[in-house]
Design a protein around this motif. Structure first.
Motif, PDB file in Angstrom:
ATOM      1  N   LEU A   4       0.833  -1.198   0.000  1.00 23.48           N
ATOM      2  CA  LEU A   4       0.000   0.000   0.000  1.00 23.48           C
ATOM      3  C   LEU A   4       0.867   1.246   0.000  1.00 23.48           C
ATOM      4  O   LEU A   4       1.849   1.332   0.736  1.00 23.48           O
ATOM      5  N   SER A   5       0.488   2.206  -0.819  1.00 25.20           N
ATOM      6  CA  SER A   5       1.075   3.546  -0.770  1.00 25.20           C
ATOM      7  C   SER A   5       0.030   4.475  -0.175  1.00 25.20           C
ATOM      8  O   SER A   5      -1.088   4.569  -0.685  1.00 25.20           O
ATOM      9  N   ILE A   6       0.385   5.130   0.917  1.00 24.67           N
ATOM     10  CA  ILE A   6      -0.474   6.130   1.539  1.00 24.67           C
ATOM     11  C   ILE A   6       0.115   7.479   1.166  1.00 24.67           C
ATOM     12  O   ILE A   6       1.243   7.790   1.550  1.00 24.67           O
ATOM     13  N   ILE A   7      -0.623   8.256   0.375  1.00 23.75           N
ATOM     14  CA  ILE A   7      -0.088   9.537  -0.068  1.00 23.75           C
ATOM     15  C   ILE A   7      -0.787  10.674   0.671  1.00 23.75           C
ATOM     16  O   ILE A   7      -2.006  10.650   0.860  1.00 23.75           O
ATOM     17  N   ILE A   8       0.019  11.649   1.100  1.00 24.46           N
ATOM     18  CA  ILE A   8      -0.495  12.749   1.906  1.00 24.46           C
ATOM     19  C   ILE A   8       0.081  14.069   1.397  1.00 24.46           C
ATOM     20  O   ILE A   8       1.226  14.411   1.695  1.00 24.46           O
ATOM     21  N   ARG A  13       0.075  23.008   7.555  1.00 29.05           N
ATOM     22  CA  ARG A  13      -0.736  22.459   8.645  1.00 29.05           C
ATOM     23  C   ARG A  13       0.096  21.425   9.406  1.00 29.05           C
ATOM     24  O   ARG A  13      -0.296  20.272   9.558  1.00 29.05           O
ATOM     25  N   ALA A  14       1.245  21.860   9.898  1.00 33.18           N
ATOM     26  CA  ALA A  14       2.205  20.956  10.533  1.00 33.18           C
ATOM     27  C   ALA A  14       1.591  20.157  11.677  1.00 33.18           C
ATOM     28  O   ALA A  14       1.791  18.939  11.758  1.00 33.18           O
ATOM     29  N   GLU A  19      -0.708  14.789  13.608  1.00 35.66           N
ATOM     30  CA  GLU A  19      -1.820  13.970  14.087  1.00 35.66           C
ATOM     31  C   GLU A  19      -2.211  12.928  13.042  1.00 35.66           C
ATOM     32  O   GLU A  19      -2.511  11.782  13.379  1.00 35.66           O
ATOM     33  N   CYS A  20      -2.204  13.328  11.782  1.00 34.17           N
ATOM     34  CA  CYS A  20      -2.514  12.394  10.692  1.00 34.17           C
ATOM     35  C   CYS A  20      -1.507  11.242  10.702  1.00 34.17           C
ATOM     36  O   CYS A  20      -1.888  10.065  10.667  1.00 34.17           O
ATOM     37  N   LEU A  21      -0.224  11.583  10.739  1.00 35.49           N
ATOM     38  CA  LEU A  21       0.819  10.547  10.731  1.00 35.49           C
ATOM     39  C   LEU A  21       0.743   9.669  11.974  1.00 35.49           C
ATOM     40  O   LEU A  21       0.920   8.452  11.887  1.00 35.49           O
ATOM     41  N   ASP A  22       0.474  10.269  13.132  1.00 39.24           N
ATOM     42  CA  ASP A  22       0.331   9.485  14.364  1.00 39.24           C
ATOM     43  C   ASP A  22      -0.801   8.464  14.236  1.00 39.24           C
ATOM     44  O   ASP A  22      -0.710   7.358  14.771  1.00 39.24           O
ATOM     45  N   SER A  23      -1.871   8.826  13.514  1.00 42.08           N
ATOM     46  CA  SER A  23      -3.000   7.900  13.368  1.00 42.08           C
ATOM     47  C   SER A  23      -2.658   6.736  12.438  1.00 42.08           C
ATOM     48  O   SER A  23      -3.270   5.679  12.527  1.00 42.08           O
ATOM     49  N   ILE A  24      -1.686   6.930  11.557  1.00 44.76           N
ATOM     50  CA  ILE A  24      -1.287   5.880  10.614  1.00 44.76           C
ATOM     51  C   ILE A  24      -0.272   4.921  11.225  1.00 44.76           C
ATOM     52  O   ILE A  24      -0.220   3.747  10.864  1.00 44.76           O
ATOM     53  N   ASP A  88      -3.807  16.110   5.012  1.00 41.71           N
ATOM     54  CA  ASP A  88      -3.102  16.401   6.257  1.00 41.71           C
ATOM     55  C   ASP A  88      -4.027  16.598   7.449  1.00 41.71           C
ATOM     56  O   ASP A  88      -3.603  16.472   8.593  1.00 41.71           O
ATOM     57  N   ASP A  89      -5.297  16.849   7.222  1.00 40.62           N
ATOM     58  CA  ASP A  89      -6.240  16.987   8.335  1.00 40.62           C
ATOM     59  C   ASP A  89      -7.073  15.732   8.567  1.00 40.62           C
ATOM     60  O   ASP A  89      -8.024  15.747   9.339  1.00 40.62           O
ATOM     61  N   ASP A  90      -6.716  14.622   7.915  1.00 41.13           N
ATOM     62  CA  ASP A  90      -7.427  13.349   8.090  1.00 41.13           C
ATOM     63  C   ASP A  90      -6.801  12.527   9.212  1.00 41.13           C
ATOM     64  O   ASP A  90      -5.616  12.671   9.521  1.00 41.13           O
ATOM     65  N   ARG A  91      -7.594  11.636   9.785  1.00 38.86           N
ATOM     66  CA  ARG A  91      -7.122  10.679  10.782  1.00 38.86           C
ATOM     67  C   ARG A  91      -7.618   9.302  10.379  1.00 38.86           C
ATOM     68  O   ARG A  91      -8.767   9.148   9.975  1.00 38.86           O
TER      69      ARG A  91
END
Length: 154
Positions: A4-8, A13-14, A19-24, A88-91
């Motif tokens: 899987l490639s997860i593209i962001i 919006r640092a 938070e997005c990366l922490d959720s992944i 970047d604002d997704d979780r």
């Protein structure tokens, strides 16, 4: 090659990106996480330089190339068998990638998987699951023309 490639794509919006990366991070899927910074002027570059996840590949654009081109840049870099875009604002929810990949593997006729989402404001208040007009309350895996079912006539 990752499964899987997860593209962001991201821009200025640092904190939300972290938070997005922490959720992944908890995902067990063999994946690459591709982040393209669209020439942010905030702390994105600094945060990314020390983010502790070896699956991440960080790209910094020299100048702002626009949101569409920033996302397209990542699509072209993706090497996974499957590709998903997050913003970047997704979780992500725990087990979400695993669940969607299982659907794809068990149903080879399926080309596209999506999921519902909760709308949460910048204070963390959850306004509940977003449902759009025409969304059916059952699985779309059945041989119907799913995309036509999703189109809402006006």
């Amino acid at each position: 090659m990752p499964e899987l490639s997860i593209i962001i794509p991201t821009y200025n919006r640092a904190e939300m990106l972290m938070e997005c990366l922490d959720s992944i991070r908890p995902t067990t899927v063999d994946c690459e996480i591709l982040v393209s910074d669209n020439a942010s002027t905030d702390l994105t570059k600094r945060y990314m330089s020390s983010y502790p996840d070896s699956r991440i590949k960080y790209f910094l654009q020299d100048s702002n190339i626009g949101g569409h081109d920033n996302a397209r840049f990542l699509w072209e870099k993706a090497r996974g068998d499957y590709v998903t875009i997050m913003f970047d604002d997704d979780r992500s929810i725990t087990g979400g990638f695993e669940s969607r990949l299982n659907i794809m593997k068990q149903n080879p006729q399926v080309d596209y998987v999506y999921s519902l989402f909760d709308q949460i404001d910048s204070y963390g208040e959850n306004f509940g699951t977003v449902k759009w007009p025409g969304l059916l309350d059952h699985s779309y895996i059945s041989g119907r023309d799913e995309f036509s079912d999703l189109i809402v006539a006006k």
